[in-house]
Design an enzyme around this catalytic site. Structure first.
Site, PDB file in Angstrom:
ATOM      1  N   GLY A  40      -5.364  -1.343  -1.518  1.00  0.00           N
ATOM      2  CA  GLY A  40      -5.022  -0.034  -0.987  1.00  0.00           C
ATOM      3  C   GLY A  40      -6.058   0.322   0.057  1.00  0.00           C
TER       4      GLY A  40
ATOM      5  N   ASP B 175       0.809  -1.226   0.000  1.00  0.00           N
ATOM      6  CA  ASP B 175       0.000   0.000   0.000  1.00  0.00           C
ATOM      7  C   ASP B 175       0.845   1.280   0.000  1.00  0.00           C
ATOM      8  OD1 ASP B 175      -2.043  -1.784   0.200  1.00  0.00           O
ATOM      9  OD2 ASP B 175      -2.864  -1.028   2.080  1.00  0.00           O
TER      10      ASP B 175
END
Ligand code: F6P
Length: 334
Positions: free
Chosen positions: A169, A126
């Site tokens: 994410g 991420d």
């Protein structure tokens, strides 16, 4: 010294290289121990001596050979007591914790409670660890997401369809942003910049009218659907790509398909960037241990490798902002 190494949280390409390199440097002077399954390895006493020879065959693959978990050793005081007792019995002088915000916050508590000296190394696809420009695994995940998106694009063009790619994410939209920029998607949705879906549908309609296909990239983190939570309180994400595709199809009347590569972008072999980043982070972690500089996280800042106090980076996420948000607005601003 007895040095333990663990990987915690979601796996990320490049972890094996970091563990291997660090072991190779440390073993000349110290005893190196793999702590299996992240912090759970201390609670279960699953800690074994390793040498670089044990690790080399897997060093350049994705995943983490020493396993991982999302175990929080400080979930409650009873568990924290077992953790402290086991650590004492294991006699580890230093722990190198390779992980994201959750793993690093447990490392900070371990140091603050005087249970062991720690050094943190940031990893997560991420790329949302505060205080570092890059984390191990992000570059590989983006490259894989780009491959998926380009493959998807050829069939969208052939069938004259609209496509939605959902990428991982949680808090930050870095993977979606980079994938969108690299493939010049027609719209990108990220958690940091909420957008009315009608705006997306209108853009799609307009683009489609001009060239007969359209592409949207969405970060899974823009919407939560509930479900089970991990020990750090995070719910499971995923699925918004399908919902968005259905919405676009309903509003525009255009045939729309979604693809969700999910964990596939996380399990790939590391790119050159992630390999070198892992080696550089491991080298600096070794230097920190040799210099007795504990309670620090290794970070990448403006191309340099530096050390920052772990406590400075905790509880915050590195979100899309500043220059990157302006770049976002240039292409997808409303
Ligand atoms: O921690 C990074 C991450 O890959 C997130 O992007 C994603 O939401 C999550 O992990 C998925 O975790 P799990 O592997 O537990 O499903």
């Amino acid at each position: 010294m007895k040095v333990g190494i663990l990987t915690g949280g979601g796996d990320a390409p490049g972890l094996n290289i970091a563990v291997y390199t660090l072991t190779k440097l440390l073993e000349k002077k110290h005893e190196v121990y793999a702590i299996y399954h992240g912090w759970r390895g201390i609670l279960d006493k699953e800690v074994r001596r390793v040498t670089s020879k044990d690790l080399i065959d897997f060093a350049f693959t994705g995943g983490t050979f020493i396993r991982t978990s999302r175990t929080n050793p400080f979930k409650d005081e009873a568990r924290a007591e077992v953790f402290a007792r086991n650590l004492k019995e294991l006699g580890l002088d230093v722990i190198v914790a390779i992980g994201g915000d959750d793993t690093l916050s447990a490392a900070a508590q371990t140091q603050a409670r005087g249970l062991a000296n720690v050094v943190g190394v940031p990893k997560t696809i991420d790329n949302d660890v505060y205080g570092t420009d890059y984390t191990i695994g992000f570059d590989t995940a983006v490259n894989e997401a780009i491959k998926v998106t380009e493959n998807f694009k050829t069939t969208l063009i052939s069938h004259e369809r609209v496509g939605v790619v959902e990428v991982m994410g949680r808090e930050a939209g870095w993977i979606a942003l980079f994938t969108g920029l690299a493939t010049m998607a027609d719209f990108v949705l990220i958690p940091e910049r909420p957008v009315n879906w009608d705006v997306v549908a209108n853009r799609v309609k307009e683009v489609y009218r001009g060239r007969g296909w359209a592409l949207v990239v969405v970060s899974e983190g823009i919407k939560e659907y509930g479900g089970p939570r991990d020990e750090f309180g995070h719910s499971r994400l995923g699925g918004v790509g399908n919902e968005l595709a259905q919405y676009i199809e309903k509003v525009t009347g255009l045939e729309t398909r979604a693809v969700i590569p999910g964990h596939v972008i996380r399990g790939a072999p590391p790119t050159a960037f992630d390999r070198v980043l892992a080696v550089r982070f491991a080298t600096e972690a070794f230097n920190a241990i040799e210099g007795g500089d504990f309670g620090k996280m290794i970070a990448y800042r403006g191309g340099d490798i530096v050390r920052v106090p772990i406590t400075e980076v905790l509880g915050k996420n590195r979100l899309v902002s500043g220059y990157w948000m302006r770049l976002y607005e240039t292409y997808w601003g409303t």
